[in-house]
Write a protein that holds these residues in place. Structure first.
Motif, PDB file in Angstrom:
ATOM      1  N   THR A   1     -10.687   1.546  -3.362  1.00  0.00           N
ATOM      2  CA  THR A   1     -11.673   0.462  -3.209  1.00  0.00           C
ATOM      3  C   THR A   1     -13.120   0.939  -3.129  1.00  0.00           C
ATOM      4  O   THR A   1     -14.038   0.117  -3.115  1.00  0.00           O
ATOM      5  CB  THR A   1     -11.387  -0.463  -1.993  1.00  0.00           C
TER       6      THR A   1
ATOM      7  N   ASN B   1      -9.987  -5.284  -7.955  1.00  0.00           N
ATOM      8  CA  ASN B   1     -10.870  -6.326  -7.423  1.00  0.00           C
ATOM      9  C   ASN B   1     -12.176  -5.725  -6.927  1.00  0.00           C
ATOM     10  O   ASN B   1     -13.259  -6.280  -7.162  1.00  0.00           O
ATOM     11  CB  ASN B   1     -10.174  -7.077  -6.290  1.00  0.00           C
TER      12      ASN B   1
ATOM     13  N   GLU C   1       0.833  -1.212   0.000  1.00  0.00           N
ATOM     14  CA  GLU C   1       0.000   0.000   0.000  1.00  0.00           C
ATOM     15  C   GLU C   1       0.866   1.260   0.000  1.00  0.00           C
ATOM     16  O   GLU C   1       0.488   2.285  -0.549  1.00  0.00           O
ATOM     17  CB  GLU C   1      -0.932   0.002   1.215  1.00  0.00           C
TER      18      GLU C   1
ATOM     19  N   ASN D   1      -1.994  -1.645  -4.818  1.00  0.00           N
ATOM     20  CA  ASN D   1      -3.219  -0.846  -4.778  1.00  0.00           C
ATOM     21  C   ASN D   1      -4.046  -1.012  -6.051  1.00  0.00           C
ATOM     22  O   ASN D   1      -5.281  -1.027  -5.996  1.00  0.00           O
ATOM     23  CB  ASN D   1      -2.886   0.633  -4.556  1.00  0.00           C
TER      24      ASN D   1
ATOM     25  N   ASN E   1      -5.896  -4.334  -5.605  1.00  0.00           N
ATOM     26  CA  ASN E   1      -6.941  -4.226  -4.597  1.00  0.00           C
ATOM     27  C   ASN E   1      -8.127  -3.408  -5.124  1.00  0.00           C
ATOM     28  O   ASN E   1      -9.292  -3.798  -4.970  1.00  0.00           O
ATOM     29  CB  ASN E   1      -6.361  -3.582  -3.332  1.00  0.00           C
TER      30      ASN E   1
END
Length: 509
Positions: free
Chosen positions: A274, A254, A215, A248, A251
């Motif tokens: 996200t 997704n 991250e 990142n 993530n």
């Protein structure tokens, strides 16, 4: 010194070349079944395992190496006088090198229409036993499971006549990791056939790639994938251009994919950290993108885009002047690819089965000292119930369902405001629900008159309804279930707002 090696492999890659080199060094070779036949055909005078055990292979090859003459020769500690005296009395010769790879269980279960019996027949028993014996006795025995290690080991033996203890330790560690992975695959495969909550849980994943960092730049990161992957998941995507995906990126991508899978109609999702920053459905992917961009032209900067239809040239042209990290789609036209070539750093991911989603899946969260596991949230609405005097219109009901799909994938507490299947204002990740709504409204540059609101959990007070009314919102969808539900219903009736209860909450932490 290595005087005797046992070789038995399913993957024959490089094994003939390795055996020839060992044989020429004067190392005696023991082998089994098909490996022994191949080595002898290649000029290596390999002893058959039955010549060592004095016992024939039997039960269709299920039993051949499970014998004291094999395991005694591997496990005997060379510096232990008692061990060496015992194996001498038993006429057991030490085995100094073990070269084995296992029955192809993974390859078998990944084939279409594999039966349980076929899978079981490809569970190796003798191989893991010998590997673990050799790895346990790494101070005296060199064990190789990976053909990629053949060359390095041979060079070491040619140079010094033996392998170093450090090399043997590293090879032994590789074995234990591999056999653990192998056993976990078997347990997980068999466990998929029943519904249970095992007292112990071993999960296994395969390394896909090292990432530049996590991250933040000071954190190391690696991307692992499930064995066999999952249809419609990012690990199945094909990167067409751009830099490597970062932690990142993966993530966020997704998160974008999980939200996108809620929609069957042509839809495009933009995600930042996200959380969605824009979602829209349209007749074409170009229309959907224009609506997403207009929804929040600021937050999309540096974002991730996922679309469930082909990105064409017109859409690519509209995207190219916006800083985007990743674009995921089932396909890209040749015209679109040519346009994106001018933006060489933008990552294009082709994910053919982007709409596919497996119902049986789990969600894992790591906590300090353990993990939490839950069923994946595949539901949306349990039971739609209109609880106000005012009924939502057909368009409002479609927008309510649209907004509820979006808010399901936002960090709680969350509010999504939408109109004409386009998000207008989003308020994720607040500690008070009314703050989530207030943030959504205050940061919105759109006229919210006639829009609808979705909340991931119930309204504890009527304050959110009051705030929604002042903003011009005409319909609300929420789970219901608060002790003060009636207070919110009464406020909706007074403000001429329709409210729908879903009976299901969508917290996301």
């Amino acid at each position: 010194m290595i005087k005797r090696a046992l070789i038995s492999v399913s993957d024959k890659t490089g094994v003939v070349e390795l055996a020839i080199k060992l044989y020429k060094m004067g190392i005696e070779i023991i082998s089994t079944g098909g490996t022994a036949k191949l080595l002898r055909e290649s000029g290596v005078n390999a002893l058959d395992i039955s010549q060592i055990t004095g016992f024939p292979e039997c039960l269709d090859g299920r039993v051949k190496t499970l014998h004291p003459a094999v395991h005694g020769g591997i496990l005997a500690i060379r510096s232990n006088e008692s061990h060496m005296k015992t194996i001498k009395q038993l006429n057991i010769t030490p085995i100094d090198m073990v070269i084995i790879n296992l029955y192809p269980f993974k390859e078998t279960i990944l084939k279409e229409n594999t039966t349980l019996d076929e899978a079981i027949e490809n569970i190796d028993i003798g191989g893991p036993a010998m590997l673990r014996s050799a790895a346990k006795n790494y101070r005296d025995v060199t064990v190789i499971i990976d053909p990629n290690d053949y060359e390095g080991v041979i060079k070491e033996i040619e140079t010094t006549g033996d392998t170093t203890e450090e090399t043997r330790y590293n090879l032994a560690l590789k074995v234990f990791r591999h056999t653990s992975h192998y056993d976990a695959m078997i347990a997980n495969y068999l466990g998929n056939n029943i519904e249970d909550t095992p007292q112990t849980l071993t999960l296994t994943y395969e390394k896909l790639q090292d990432l530049r960092y996590g991250e933040n730049p000071h954190q190391k990161a690696i991307f692992y994938k499930e064995v066999g992957g999952r249809i419609g998941s990012l690990v199945e995507g094909e990167q067409l251009q751009g830099k490597e995906l970062s932690f990142n990126n993966i993530n966020d991508a997704n998160g974008a994919l999980e939200l996108l899978k809620e929609f069957d109609e042509t839809t495009l999702v933009a995600v930042k950290h996200t959380n969605p920053c824009g979602v829209a459905s349209g007749k074409t992917i170009f229309e959907a993108f224009k609506k997403v961009y207009e929804a929040d032209s600021i937050s999309i900067f540096g974002g991730i885009i996922a679309a469930n239809d082909t990105i064409d040239g017109k859409t690519a042209e509209a995207m190219k002047d916006i800083f985007l990290e990743v674009i995921i789609a089932p396909d890209f036209t040749q015209e679109a690819l040519e346009i994106f070539k001018a933006k060489k750093n933008i990552r294009l991911i082709k994910l053919k089965d982007i709409k596919a989603s497996e119902v049986k899946d789990i969600d894992i969260k790591k906590v300090y000292g353990g993990i939490l596991i839950q069923e994946k949230n595949m539901a949306l609405i349990h039971k739609s119930e209109i609880v106000t005097k005012k009924q939502p219109t057909k368009q409002e009901m479609e927008d309510l369902v649209f907004a509820y799909k979006v808010v399901k994938h936002m960090k709680s507490n969350a509010i999504a405001i939408a109109k004409n299947k386009q998000t207008l204002a989003l308020g994720p990740g607040q500690t008070a629900r009314v703050w989530a709504l207030n943030n959504a409204i205050e940061n919105c540059r759109h006229d919210l008159s006639g829009s609808v609101l979705a909340s991931d959990a119930f309204f504890p007070f009527k304050d959110s309804v009051e705030l929604a009314s002042r903003a011009g919102i005409k319909a609300i969808i929420q789970p219901g279930g608060s002790l003060k539900d009636q207070e919110s219903i009464d406020e909706c009736n007074e403000k001429n707002i329709s409210m729908v209860f879903t009976g299901i909450r969508h917290f996301k932490h």
